[in-house]
Design an enzyme around this catalytic site. Structure first.
Site, PDB file in Angstrom:
ATOM      1  CB  CYS A  94      89.014  16.057  91.981  1.00 36.88           C
ATOM      2  SG  CYS A  94      90.300  16.693  90.907  1.00 36.88           S
ATOM      3  NE  ARG A  99      87.993  14.759  98.044  1.00 37.70           N
ATOM      4  CZ  ARG A  99      88.011  13.455  98.246  1.00 37.70           C
ATOM      5  NH1 ARG A  99      87.468  12.967  99.335  1.00 37.70           N
ATOM      6  NH2 ARG A  99      88.550  12.640  97.388  1.00 37.70           N
ATOM      7  CD1 TRP A 152      94.541  20.629  94.659  1.00 40.70           C
ATOM      8  CD2 TRP A 152      95.413  18.832  93.657  1.00 40.70           C
ATOM      9  NE1 TRP A 152      95.863  20.546  95.002  1.00 40.70           N
ATOM     10  CE2 TRP A 152      96.421  19.471  94.409  1.00 40.70           C
ATOM     11  CE3 TRP A 152      95.742  17.677  92.933  1.00 40.70           C
ATOM     12  CZ2 TRP A 152      97.729  18.985  94.456  1.00 40.70           C
ATOM     13  CZ3 TRP A 152      97.044  17.199  92.978  1.00 40.70           C
ATOM     14  CH2 TRP A 152      98.018  17.856  93.747  1.00 40.70           C
ATOM     15  CG  ASN A 191      89.382  12.192  92.674  1.00 41.17           C
ATOM     16  OD1 ASN A 191      90.495  12.642  92.402  1.00 41.17           O
ATOM     17  ND2 ASN A 191      89.081  11.655  93.836  1.00 41.17           N
ATOM     18  N   GLY A 192      91.087  11.878  89.680  1.00 41.79           N
ATOM     19  CA  GLY A 192      92.130  10.912  89.318  1.00 41.79           C
ATOM     20  C   GLY A 192      92.879  11.365  88.076  1.00 41.79           C
ATOM     21  CD  GLU A 234     103.938  16.898 111.264  1.00 42.03           C
ATOM     22  OE1 GLU A 234     104.294  16.466 110.158  1.00 42.03           O
ATOM     23  OE2 GLU A 234     102.794  17.308 111.495  1.00 42.03           O
ATOM     24  CE  LYS A 260     101.472  19.853 109.644  1.00 36.64           C
ATOM     25  NZ  LYS A 260     101.088  18.472 109.632  1.00 36.64           N
ATOM     26  CD  GLU A 295     100.979  20.860 105.491  1.00 35.42           C
ATOM     27  OE1 GLU A 295     100.581  20.313 104.464  1.00 35.42           O
ATOM     28  OE2 GLU A 295     100.970  20.284 106.599  1.00 35.42           O
ATOM     29  CG  HIS A 306     127.957  15.844 108.733  1.00 39.37           C
ATOM     30  ND1 HIS A 306     129.285  15.491 108.791  1.00 39.37           N
ATOM     31  CD2 HIS A 306     127.408  15.458 109.910  1.00 39.37           C
ATOM     32  CE1 HIS A 306     129.530  14.879 109.936  1.00 39.37           C
ATOM     33  NE2 HIS A 306     128.393  14.853 110.643  1.00 39.37           N
ATOM     34  CE  LYS A 316      92.960  16.357 106.273  1.00 38.05           C
ATOM     35  NZ  LYS A 316      94.138  16.651 107.114  1.00 38.05           N
TER      36      LYS A 316
END
Ligand code: M6R
Length: 607
Positions: free
Chosen positions: A2, A27, A74, A98-99, A479, A483, A486, A502, A602
């Site tokens: 948010c 964000r 968000w 926010n939170g 990574e 990438k 997402e 395995h 973000k």
């Protein structure tokens, strides 16, 4: 996550609030809204989806108010709909948040017992009602907010306005960031300096537990003990930086292409090319005296930490534990007093990383933070800051921050090795020389973009993709997969090449592409034999290697992407480029929202 903005100004604020919210889009969000006071009454406009929907609604309103709050949400409690969008209003109170309020269920039950039924599914609306109840009971706005803050558990930042109070805005933070902006005869609140960039570069960062009362004439801060405190006004660089796409189609593309520059800036801070030395000033411990250290971070920053572990252990022979920050404190890792913990975070606001930092400090450790935002909470709470100089990273998928984190980790590893007597002057100079090549080699790696875009289009048809790497390239494989998933929404996993047999090899058939990251280094042959195993099972292999590797094994693969040959020490930085470009071009081909992929934020300021 948010984003919050509040303006107590002299001109109409509605469109200025939207302008600030636009700065916070990076964000990640799924709805947006503003609330203003018109004739002393709260007027609110909200919309699900992107800011353009809010702007469209605002174009039908006639708002001239000079005080208002705005929010990009968000979703945490309650779906991403208009009725859950902020601001939330109860009686005379409008609030953005926010939170997460952890005890919102019991607070909600308390309200229901008083005959109040919240209309949204959010935890935020509960807070608005609680404040309004206090007003009903005769408290003034400041008193009401202070009393309600005492009842809340969890992490939050708020901006609040009150019907009938045209010259008052209240902000509060616990866990989530909040900054005060100072304008000419006006005051502002924002989640970060970037939000307030169009209006001011004079910022006061609130500390955890602070409450701030703003009027057009000034501000007053109470700390967590409710004592009056003065916090400094800082001139922030973020506010003066123009955040635009610089001619690129997406921020992510721009940020990928900025890497030669920002890697150079970051190296300039830590490497003395003339002398061939690494300098890391201000470390809070004697590196020579360490017998172990820990690194904690989330997501891409965690993978930077893992690469760092390989470097530090190989060069300096210092044992390093690397943890995902969200797990770290729950395993109650025993940490020796006076030891060193490193946290890594682009934003410097990631709630889990911040919690890990605080856990380390509570154990008596010294904390050094590798951060990109120098004014962030993590930077401010650490004993030392090892800054990355990536500049504002707007694309949700981290790219340039990652390679800059790698640069800092490489420099740090050299410094530890040197301090522990594991390398001599000559070797240090050799490693510094290798790093010095990076900007040029990254430019060369970027020159393969067209070819990588073609390969990416092939991968974009897959349902699942595996990334393989061995040794220091194993974190790169993870990574690469992160990438890819997402921003393209295609399932991808990174595995240690030797681990495949395995279990994961059962997934292999001709529909599952396998991206193999394998520079022609000491582990090349071993990785290639793992590649042969998947080739034998019909997998389409995309080999990322240098010219020498391609010459030896490129013929067997479905596609081969080449990376300039380089000293193996710096290979992880270079191999980050094709994995970023693969993900980017697959997402562009698929038409996803590259810079703000669905469900992602973000800066993740909730646990
Ligand atoms: O701001 P931070 O570096 O602390 O963020 C950590 C992760 O949330 C972040 O790296 C995330 O995984 C990115 N979306 C990856 O591209």
């Amino acid at each position: 996550m948010c984003g919050i903005v509040g303006i107590l100004g002299r001109e109409p604020v509605a469109l200025r609030l939207v302008e600030a919210l636009r700065r916070l889009e990076y964000r990640g969000y799924d709805s947006a809204g503003i609330a203003v006071l018109e004739g002393g009454e709260i007027r609110r406009v909200r919309a699900a989806g992107k800011l353009r929907n809010l702007v469209e609604k605002l174009s039908r309103e006639d708002l001239s108010s000079t005080i208002g709050i705005g929010h990009t949400r968000w979703a945490t409690h309650g779906g991403p709909s208009e009725h859950n969008a902020h601001p939330h209003v109860a009686g005379r109170v409008a609030i953005v948040h926010n939170g997460i309020i952890e005890n919102y269920k019991e607070l909600r039950a308390h309200l229901q017992a008083r005959g109040i039924t919240p209309v949204s599914d959010t935890d935020t609306e509960i807070v608005a009602h609680l404040i309004d109840l206090k007003l009903e009971e005769g408290a003034g706005p400041k008193e009401a907010v202070l009393a309600v803050l005492e009842e809340l558990r969890g992490a939050f930042a708020f901006a609040i306005i009150f019907a009938g109070h045209d010259n008052l805005m209240i902000g509060a933070r616990r866990g989530s960031p909040l900054a005060v902006g100072h304008g000419e005869g006006e005051m502002m609140l924002g989640s970060d300096a970037i939000a307030l960039a169009p209006f001011t570069s004079r910022i006061t960062y609130l500390e955890d537990g602070d409450v701030v009362f703003l009027t057009r004439e000034g501000f007053e801060i109470l700390d967590e003990e409710r004592r009056h405190v003065i916090r400094p006004v800082q001139f922030t660089q973020a506010a003066s930086l123009l955040v635009d796409k610089g001619g690129y189609r997406h921020f992510m593309a721009k940020e990928i292409h900025e890497q030669p520059d920002v890697i150079g800036h970051t190296m300039a801070e830590y490497l003395d090319f003339g002398e061939g030395r690494v300098r890391i000033p201000g470390l809070p411990v004697d590196l020579a005296a360490l017998d172990r250290m820990t690194i904690t971070a989330c997501g891409t920053a965690f993978y930077a930490g893992l690469v760092g572990k390989y470097w530090i252990e190989q060069l300096a022979r210092l044992p390093v534990e690397v943890d995902i920050a969200s797990e770290f404190r729950y395993r109650e890792a025993p940490l020796a007093e006076g030891g060193l913990s490193l946290v890594i975070s682009q934003s410097g606001e990631t709630a889990d990383t911040l919690a890990a930092l605080r856990y380390c400090k509570a154990c008596g450790q010294k904390v050094a933070a590798v951060v990109n935002v120098p004014e962030s909470t993590i930077a401010r709470e650490s004993d030392a800051v090892l800054r990355t100089f990536a500049g504002p990273e707007i694309g949700v998928a981290s790219t340039k921050a990652f390679t800059c984190q790698l640069v800092v980790m490489a420099a740090f590893a050299i410094a530890v090795a040197r301090a522990r007597g594991r390398i001599d002057d000559e070797r240090e100079a050799e490693l510094v020389r290798a790093m010095q090549q990076l900007p040029r080699l990254v430019v060369q790696a970027l020159e393969h973009e067209e070819r990588i875009a073609e390969v990416a289009q092939e991968l974009a048809h897959a349902q699942d993709i595996l990334y393989l790497g061995r040794g220091i390239n194993f974190p790169l494989a993870m990574e690469g997969a992160l990438k890819f998933k997402e921003i393209s929404y295609i399932h991808a996993e990174g595995y240690a090449a030797g681990e495949l047999k395995h279990g994961p090899i059962a997934l292999i058939d001709e529909t599952v592409p396998v991206v193999v990251i394998a520079p022609r280094d000491a582990l090349f042959e071993k990785t290639v034999s793992n590649m042969e195993e998947v080739l034998a099972r019909g997998a389409k292999v995309v080999l990322i290697t240098d010219e020498a590797g391609a010459a030896e094994h490129g013929a067997k693969t479905f596609q081969t992407i080449t990376v300039p040959a380089a000293d193996p020490f710096i290979a992880p930085v270079l191999y980050a480029i094709p994995v970023q470009l693969l993900a980017y071009h697959a997402a562009v081909f698929l038409g996803t929202d590259v810079d703000q992929p669905r469900n992602l934020a973000k800066s993740v300021t909730v646990e």
